[in-house]
Design an enzyme around this catalytic site. Structure first.
Site, PDB file in Angstrom:
ATOM      1  CE  LYS A   1     -25.899  11.874  24.992  1.00 29.96           C
ATOM      2  NZ  LYS A   1     -26.392  12.513  23.813  1.00 29.96           N
TER       3      LYS A   1
HETATM    4  C1  LIG Z   1     -26.480  12.567  22.310  1.00 32.47           C
HETATM    5  C2  LIG Z   1     -25.850  13.619  21.496  1.00 32.47           C
HETATM    6  C3  LIG Z   1     -26.540  14.326  20.497  1.00 32.47           C
HETATM    7  C4  LIG Z   1     -27.902  13.961  20.017  1.00 32.47           C
HETATM    8  O1  LIG Z   1     -28.827  13.760  20.969  1.00 32.47           O
HETATM    9  P1  LIG Z   1     -30.090  12.795  20.727  1.00 32.47           P
HETATM   10  O2  LIG Z   1     -30.969  13.194  21.856  1.00 32.47           O
HETATM   11  O3  LIG Z   1     -29.600  11.402  20.805  1.00 32.47           O
HETATM   12  O4  LIG Z   1     -30.665  13.150  19.415  1.00 32.47           O
HETATM   13  C5  LIG Z   1     -25.902  15.376  19.860  1.00 32.47           C
HETATM   14  N1  LIG Z   1     -24.633  15.691  20.153  1.00 32.47           N
HETATM   15  C6  LIG Z   1     -23.926  15.034  21.083  1.00 32.47           C
HETATM   16  C7  LIG Z   1     -22.531  15.460  21.380  1.00 32.47           C
HETATM   17  C8  LIG Z   1     -24.499  13.956  21.769  1.00 32.47           C
HETATM   18  O5  LIG Z   1     -23.763  13.292  22.655  1.00 32.47           O
END
Ligand SMILES: *Cc1c(COP(=O)(O)O)cnc(C)c1O
Length: 380
Positions: free
Chosen positions: A178
Site C-alpha cells: 500500500k
Molecule cells: C489491502 C486491502 C484491504 C485489507 O488490508 P490488510 O491490511 O491486508 O488487511 C482491504 N481492502 C482493500 C481494498 C485492500 O486493498
C-alpha cells in the site's frame, strides 16, 4: 509504495530502546502521535491505528453496530477483505457492479438497496477515488452508513477532501503493497465520537478499563485485540512523512502520460472521478482481445481481469457462504435468500477484461516514460 529504509530503522530502534513497546506503557507516545498527525493530515477528527486493514474494516462495522440481518453493499472488484469483513460481524455482503472508473457504480448501488441494507463500503481502487458525491447522496437519501475502504488510496484526495475522511467511517491499510508500508497495519478514521469510542473499545477486547477520560457513557461489549505496537507507531510516523511527496511525484507523472495516451486511436484513458488530483493511470481497450494484445506492449503492466482475489469470481469462501463453523452463518440470519453466482456482476467482468494498468515507471526519468507512452499511443 515509499521505500522502507534507514529512517524507519532508527525510529523502530528508538522505540525499542525506550522500553515502552505498547501505547499504554508509561512514556509511550508514538502510536498516539501518529494518530494525531494522520487526523491533522486527513481532516478526520479521530484516527485509530490497528493491526491491519481487514481489522480496521471489522472494527468500523462493529463501531457502526452492523450485524446479523444486515446487508452491506460492497463492490464486485476489491480485495476480498472488503466482502469478508461484514461476514465477521454476522452481516452479509451484497455485490455491486463497478463502472469504467473501476469503482462502485452509483446506479447499481441504487438497484441493490433493499429494506435490509444498512451500510455501503465504497472502495477507492488502485488509487482511484469513488464518485463520493453520488454515493453520499444515495446514503443520505436511504439512511445508510458509509464506510470508505481507502486501503488502496492512503493519501489520495477526492475534490480536495481526503479519501477515508468523507464517509461516516473510513479505513486504511498499511500492508506492504500500500501507499504507506509497515508490513502489516491499518487505521480507522471517523469524525463521529461515538463510533470512535466503540472502535477503540472493540480493538482492545472491548475493555473500558483503560482511562481515556471519555465523557460518553458507552457500555462494555466483547471485542478483539487489534492493537499495534509502538514500533508500528514509530514506523507509521516516518512513512506518513513520505506519502504526500511520493503521491505528488506520481500525480505529475500521471498527468504527463495521460495527456499523451488520450490521443491513442486504439484505447481510451480510464475515466476518473477527480481528474485534477489523479494519481492512478489505466487504459480501456474496446475489446478483451485488444486488451490482451496491449499487455504485451512496453509500459503496460497487467490486465485487471488477471488480479486474483480482487475479483468476486475468485472469492470462493464467499460464493460458497462458508465460515469456520456451520452455525456461524450470516446468510442463515439474513432476512431473505442471498445467492451468489459467477456471472452476477457481468458488467464488472466485462470492464476488467478490457482494462490494463499503465506503469508510471517512477524509477525512470519522465522523458523516458513519455517516450514509452508515445509509442504505446501510436505516436513517434
Ligand atoms: C489491502 C486491502 C484491504 C485489507 O488490508 P490488510 O491490511 O491486508 O488487511 C482491504 N481492502 C482493500 C481494498 C485492500 O486493498
Amino acid at each position: 509504495m515509499p521505500d522502507v529504509g534507514l529512517r524507519e530503522w532508527f525510529a523502530v530502534g528508538r522505540a525499542i530502546a525506550s522500553g515502552s513497546l505498547l501505547r499504554y506503557d508509561s512514556g509511550a507516545s508514538r502510536t498516539a502521535l501518529f494518530e494525531r498527525e494522520m487526523a491533522a493530515q486527513t481532516g478526520a477528527a479521530h484516527v485509530l491505528a490497528v493491526n491491519s486493514g481487514t481489522s480496521a474494516l471489522v472494527a468500523a462495522l462493529a463501531a457502526a453496530g452492523i450485524g446479523p440481518g444486515d446487508e452491506v453493499l460492497v463492490p464486485a472488484y476489491t480485495w476480498m477483505a472488503t466482502a469478508a469483513a461484514p461476514v465477521q460481524v454476522g452481516a452479509v455482503p451484497i455485490l455491486v457492479d463497478i463502472d469504467e472508473t473501476l469503482t462502485m457504480d452509483p446506479e447499481d448501488i441504487r438497484a441493490k438497496i433493499t429494506p435490509y441494507t444498512r451500510a455501503i463500503i465504497p472502495v477507492h481502487m488502485v488509487n482511484a477515488p469513488c464518485d463520493m458525491d453520488a454515493i453520499m447522496a444515495i446514503a443520505k437519501e436511504h439512511g445508510l452508513i458509509v464506510i470508505e475502504d481507502s486501503s488502496q488510496a492512503v493519501g489520495i484526495r477526492y475534490k480536495d477532501r481526503h479519501c477515508g475522511a468523507i464517509g461516516d467511517l473510513g479505513v486504511f491499510s498499511f500492508n506492504r503493497m500500500k501507499n504507506m508500508n509497515i508490513g502489516e497495519g491499518g487505521a480507522v478514521l471517523t469524525s463521529d465520537e461515538r463510533y470512535f469510542i466503540r472502535a477503540r473499545s472493540y480493538h482492545d477486547l472491548g475493555s473500558m478499563v483503560r482511562q481515556h477520560g471519555d465523557r460518553l457513557n458507552e457500555p462494555e461489549f466483547v471485542g478483539m485485540n487489534m492493537k499495534v505496537t509502538e514500533m508500528d507507531g514509530a514506523m507509521l510516523r516516518v512513512q506518513l512523512k513520505k506519502v504526500v511527496p511520493m503521491l505528488r511525484r506520481m500525480q505529475k507523472r500521471r498527468a504527463v502520460l495521460a495527456d499523451i495516451l488520450q490521443h491513442s486511436s486504439e484505447f481510451r484513458v480510464t475515466p476518473h472521478n477527480d481528474p485534477a488530483s489523479a494519481v492512478s493511470l489505466s487504459i480501456l481497450a474496446p475489446t478483451r482481445e485488444k486488451a490482451i494484445e496491449l499487455t504485451g506492449r512496453r509500459g503496460v503492466h497487467n490486465r485487471l481481469r488477471d488480479s486474483s482475489k480482487h475479483l468476486y469470481t475468485n472469492w470462493e469462501p464467499i460464493l460458497n457462504k462458508r465460515t469456520f463453523h456451520p452455525k456461524m452463518n450470516p446468510w442463515a440470519w439474513a432476512k431473505r435468500d442471498i445467492e451468489y453466482t459467477p456471472d452476477m456482476c457481468a458488467r464488472t467482468l466485462e470492464i476488467l477484461d478490457r482494462t490494463c494498468i499503465v506503469t508510471l515507471g517512477m524509477r525512470y526519468p519522465t522523458p523516458l516514460m513519455a517516450m514509452v507512452a508515445r509509442k504505446l499511443a501510436g505516436q513517434r
